[in-house]
Motif scaffolding. Structure first.
Motif, PDB file in Angstrom:
ATOM      1  N   ALA B 132      69.882   1.450 -13.080  1.00 21.21           N
ATOM      2  CA  ALA B 132      69.735  -0.016 -13.764  1.00 21.21           C
ATOM      3  C   ALA B 132      69.654   0.132 -15.470  1.00 21.21           C
ATOM      4  O   ALA B 132      70.383  -0.773 -16.005  1.00 21.21           O
ATOM      5  CB  ALA B 132      68.734  -0.653 -13.357  1.00 21.21           C
ATOM      6  N   SER B 133      68.940   1.224 -15.943  1.00 18.46           N
ATOM      7  CA  SER B 133      68.654   1.383 -17.573  1.00 18.46           C
ATOM      8  C   SER B 133      70.166   1.759 -18.023  1.00 18.46           C
ATOM      9  O   SER B 133      70.397   0.979 -19.142  1.00 18.46           O
ATOM     10  CB  SER B 133      67.880   2.404 -17.872  1.00 18.46           C
ATOM     11  N   ILE B 134      70.971   2.660 -17.413  1.00 17.02           N
ATOM     12  CA  ILE B 134      72.494   2.989 -17.936  1.00 17.02           C
ATOM     13  C   ILE B 134      73.251   1.543 -17.876  1.00 17.02           C
ATOM     14  O   ILE B 134      73.815   1.224 -18.936  1.00 17.02           O
ATOM     15  CB  ILE B 134      73.119   4.119 -17.041  1.00 17.02           C
ATOM     16  N   LEU B 135      73.264   0.939 -17.158  1.00 21.07           N
ATOM     17  CA  LEU B 135      73.744  -0.310 -16.814  1.00 21.07           C
ATOM     18  C   LEU B 135      73.508  -1.305 -17.918  1.00 21.07           C
ATOM     19  O   LEU B 135      74.391  -2.016 -18.547  1.00 21.07           O
ATOM     20  CB  LEU B 135      73.803  -0.942 -15.249  1.00 21.07           C
ATOM     21  N   ALA B 136      72.054  -1.692 -17.917  1.00 20.57           N
ATOM     22  CA  ALA B 136      71.563  -2.478 -18.983  1.00 20.57           C
ATOM     23  C   ALA B 136      72.146  -2.097 -20.403  1.00 20.57           C
ATOM     24  O   ALA B 136      72.478  -2.941 -21.467  1.00 20.57           O
ATOM     25  CB  ALA B 136      70.148  -2.640 -18.869  1.00 20.57           C
ATOM     26  N   ARG B 137      72.064  -0.792 -20.815  1.00 16.47           N
ATOM     27  CA  ARG B 137      72.579  -0.049 -21.875  1.00 16.47           C
ATOM     28  C   ARG B 137      73.861  -0.752 -22.469  1.00 16.47           C
ATOM     29  O   ARG B 137      74.059  -0.926 -23.486  1.00 16.47           O
ATOM     30  CB  ARG B 137      72.354   1.213 -21.938  1.00 16.47           C
ATOM     31  N   MET B 138      74.775  -0.749 -21.401  1.00 19.11           N
ATOM     32  CA  MET B 138      76.185  -1.031 -21.518  1.00 19.11           C
ATOM     33  C   MET B 138      76.366  -2.560 -21.626  1.00 19.11           C
ATOM     34  O   MET B 138      77.372  -3.228 -22.405  1.00 19.11           O
ATOM     35  CB  MET B 138      77.042  -0.653 -20.446  1.00 19.11           C
ATOM     36  N   GLY B 139      75.312  -3.298 -21.699  1.00 17.19           N
ATOM     37  CA  GLY B 139      75.220  -4.855 -21.914  1.00 17.19           C
ATOM     38  C   GLY B 139      74.644  -5.088 -23.539  1.00 17.19           C
ATOM     39  O   GLY B 139      75.485  -5.523 -24.317  1.00 17.19           O
ATOM     40  N   SER B 140      73.501  -4.401 -23.805  1.00 12.57           N
ATOM     41  CA  SER B 140      72.820  -4.559 -24.910  1.00 12.57           C
ATOM     42  C   SER B 140      72.037  -3.328 -25.008  1.00 12.57           C
ATOM     43  O   SER B 140      71.242  -2.890 -24.174  1.00 12.57           O
ATOM     44  CB  SER B 140      72.124  -5.671 -25.183  1.00 12.57           C
ATOM     45  N   GLY B 141      72.381  -2.386 -26.175  1.00 11.12           N
ATOM     46  CA  GLY B 141      71.674  -0.979 -26.051  1.00 11.12           C
ATOM     47  C   GLY B 141      70.089  -1.186 -25.887  1.00 11.12           C
ATOM     48  O   GLY B 141      69.645  -0.479 -24.903  1.00 11.12           O
ATOM     49  N   SER B 142      69.387  -1.635 -26.454  1.00 13.14           N
ATOM     50  CA  SER B 142      67.980  -1.851 -26.341  1.00 13.14           C
ATOM     51  C   SER B 142      67.420  -2.399 -25.026  1.00 13.14           C
ATOM     52  O   SER B 142      66.244  -2.214 -24.737  1.00 13.14           O
ATOM     53  CB  SER B 142      67.361  -2.632 -27.407  1.00 13.14           C
ATOM     54  N   ALA B 143      68.405  -2.974 -24.239  1.00 12.39           N
ATOM     55  CA  ALA B 143      68.137  -3.303 -22.896  1.00 12.39           C
ATOM     56  C   ALA B 143      67.701  -2.318 -22.122  1.00 12.39           C
ATOM     57  O   ALA B 143      66.980  -2.442 -20.976  1.00 12.39           O
ATOM     58  CB  ALA B 143      69.201  -4.460 -22.564  1.00 12.39           C
ATOM     59  N   CYS B 144      68.116  -1.212 -22.504  1.00 13.67           N
ATOM     60  CA  CYS B 144      67.967  -0.079 -21.222  1.00 13.67           C
ATOM     61  C   CYS B 144      66.493   0.244 -21.548  1.00 13.67           C
ATOM     62  O   CYS B 144      65.856   0.837 -20.446  1.00 13.67           O
ATOM     63  CB  CYS B 144      68.559   1.174 -21.736  1.00 13.67           C
ATOM     64  N   ARG B 145      65.703  -0.141 -22.344  1.00 19.33           N
ATOM     65  CA  ARG B 145      64.098   0.006 -22.592  1.00 19.33           C
ATOM     66  C   ARG B 145      63.273  -1.117 -21.947  1.00 19.33           C
ATOM     67  O   ARG B 145      62.138  -0.953 -22.010  1.00 19.33           O
ATOM     68  CB  ARG B 145      63.700   0.190 -23.990  1.00 19.33           C
ATOM     69  N   SER B 146      64.085  -2.274 -21.325  1.00 18.34           N
ATOM     70  CA  SER B 146      63.335  -3.199 -20.742  1.00 18.34           C
ATOM     71  C   SER B 146      63.332  -3.188 -19.279  1.00 18.34           C
ATOM     72  O   SER B 146      63.002  -3.999 -18.489  1.00 18.34           O
ATOM     73  CB  SER B 146      63.933  -4.661 -21.173  1.00 18.34           C
ATOM     74  N   VAL B 147      63.938  -2.078 -18.552  1.00 20.05           N
ATOM     75  CA  VAL B 147      64.157  -2.130 -16.964  1.00 20.05           C
ATOM     76  C   VAL B 147      62.754  -1.658 -16.528  1.00 20.05           C
ATOM     77  O   VAL B 147      62.363  -1.842 -15.403  1.00 20.05           O
ATOM     78  CB  VAL B 147      65.237  -1.121 -16.839  1.00 20.05           C
TER      79      VAL B 147
END
Lengths: 332, 332
Positions: B132-147
């Motif tokens: 989920a973190s890898i996926l979120a990262r590809m939407g917006s970089g810092s999103a990977c830290r909000s999983v």
């Protein structure tokens, strides 16, 4: 012995367009990188030196100098005695500046340049810009750039004894009479961290310092070209960038150090809008809160007005200044 | 096929203590350096994803998304379809945040984390923070830290495909319940230069950028140790230094870029005096004018008061947030 024993010199302050920031040798005041400045007229400091006085006396702007202030002056005259190879006796020094010490301008630059020129003359040493620049440098680094007028370049040099670290005049004041520097005094207070301490902290702790040094040598060459062509826009853009980069090295120090005040930031961010309106104005900023605006004669009134609109308590309009020079009239 | 096809997730935004600043790969959103953040509660974004809709529809905070905003959402769901290896059909997405988009907080972090978690669940993919973190990262970089909640570290990774570039939770929210983040909203306007453009300009033109990258990896390790010991002072000092250094890379860009406003500088310079008075408060600052104050529960009221005294239009008090989580109730 027919030494003149007494001499008076006048020198102007200068503002660096490519900043001096950081010493590689604290005792000799040798910089890590070259710098380039514009001499500022009509601001000046006048200094009379007389050897053979009853005792060492140093009076600066009407008060008797004490402690490190006195020591710095006398140490420079000690170097003059060594160069003259003569027993000149104690020295009396009187110095007066015509601009506010707390304006954020380096009054020490004009002061030590005048002291070096007057001291050498009083000791019977010949008028040599290079020797005077080296001497002035050992009083205060940027003073080496106030021995001559116009645009002066402080070449960092390579030698450990500092004999190749002095300023050379690249263009005299007549090269670009139209250029203007408008000093915006936003804050008259003493700064919290002195330049020499801020420099040291930055050199010792900022991870960005090595890149600053590397860049400066390139920028000195670029700025020289912009001045040669009298290209105000190119010079202005480089000036601003260099100032931001100097301050950025301090912001990145440990602990972080900001010489900018909120008022500084408000004024300098405002310039972009002014330029969009067709007013050619850029800033440079030494280690303090008071920006100096770079513009031309046609826009100095507009530059003063915008500085005042942004909260400047006072404004000093400057033109390119001339060489430090000997005066026939003494201060005592 | 018994896929759930519809799922809803809630995620919190995060604030980086060691910042993410600069991409080494724009398409995959791979950073030049690791970063570490604190998840912020009670702020959240809730997102419902349903596959098998009549057509792709994206609604964000009550408005129909268009252009690049819509494209970013649909591109992420395209990746979900590829992972699910299933023909899931068009997607309907509805997302709502409970905090002002223009607060200067990265609402996109919470938004893309919620989208990634909901999207994967709707596609029947297992709950895996790493994926989920890898996926979120590809939407917006810092999103990977909000999983995940608490303190999360985005490991930069080495692989060109980005499969080792994701966030891992170093400490959960319960590790340090006493820590507080107070968001000071000084300016509600849109920033002039978007983060992605500011990053790119900095990477391409700032001579200080390589030193920033090198430093960040060291700081991530240090900040981890300060958090482990719940050492607020050490963490605060590092936070401030890291924020200054990030901004210093932009100040040194060509042309120089300041995300700070005069109000930002006034507030952050004021903190030093507050600390002398015994109030433990430090700042961090993303690519915008609104500082986030780091303090503890005993001083959050004082931190809010000083933010308001320094001109904050609004203040949001935050505590460590939890993991992004699936919700039983959908938004449509």
């Amino acid at each position: 012995m027919s030494l003149p024993m007494k001499a008076t010199a006048l020198a102007h302050p200068n503002i660096a367009l490519v900043k001096y920031w950081g010493k590689r040798d604290d005792a000799l005041i040798l910089p890590h990188q070259s710098s380039l400045s514009l001499t500022l007229s009509p601001l000046s400091v006048t200094t009379t030196v007389e050897f053979g006085a009853a005792s060492d006396q140093v009076e600066l702007n009407g008060h008797t100098a004490k402690g490190s202030e006195r020591d710095r002056v006398l140490r420079l005259l000690e170097l003059v005695r060594a160069q003259a190879k003569a027993d000149l006796g104690p020295a009396k020094v009187v110095s007066r500046g015509d601009f506010p010490m707390a304006a954020g301008l380096a009054s020490s630059a004009a002061g030590f340049a005048a002291l070096a020129v007057a001291g050498r003359a009083a000791a019977g040493l010949p008028s040599e810009p290079r020797a005077a620049s080296i001497l002035a440098r050992m009083g205060s680094g940027s003073a080496c750039r106030s021995v001559q007028g116009g645009f002066c370049e402080w070449q960092r040099g390579e030698r450990p004894d500092g004999e190749d670290s002095f300023a050379v005049q690249r263009f005299d004041a007549a090269h670009w009479p139209d250029v203007r520097m408008v000093v915006a005094i936003l804050d008259r207070g003493e700064k919290e961290v002195k330049s020499r301490d801020g420099m040291k902290l930055t050199v010792d702790t900022s991870p960005y310092y090595p890149a600053w040094v590397k860049d400066a040598e390139v920028e000195v060459v670029q700025v020289r070209e912009h001045i040669a062509r009298r290209d105000l826009q190119a010079l202005g853009e480089l000036c601003e960038r260099n100032a931001w980069r100097m301050h950025a090295t301090s912001f990145a120090a440990n602990p972080p150090l900001s010489y900018m005040s909120p008022g500084t930031l408000a004024l300098i961010l405002h310039l972009k809008e002014q330029r969009k309106k067709g007013i050619p104005v850029w800033f440079t900023l030494d280690a303090g809160p008071n920006p100096v605006l770079l513009t031309d004669a046609a826009h100095e009134v507009a530059a003063e007005a915008l500085a005042r609109a942004c909260g400047a308590l006072d404004v000093i309009r400057c033109v390119p200044g001339g060489d430090a020079e000997l005066k026939a009239e003494h201060l005592f």
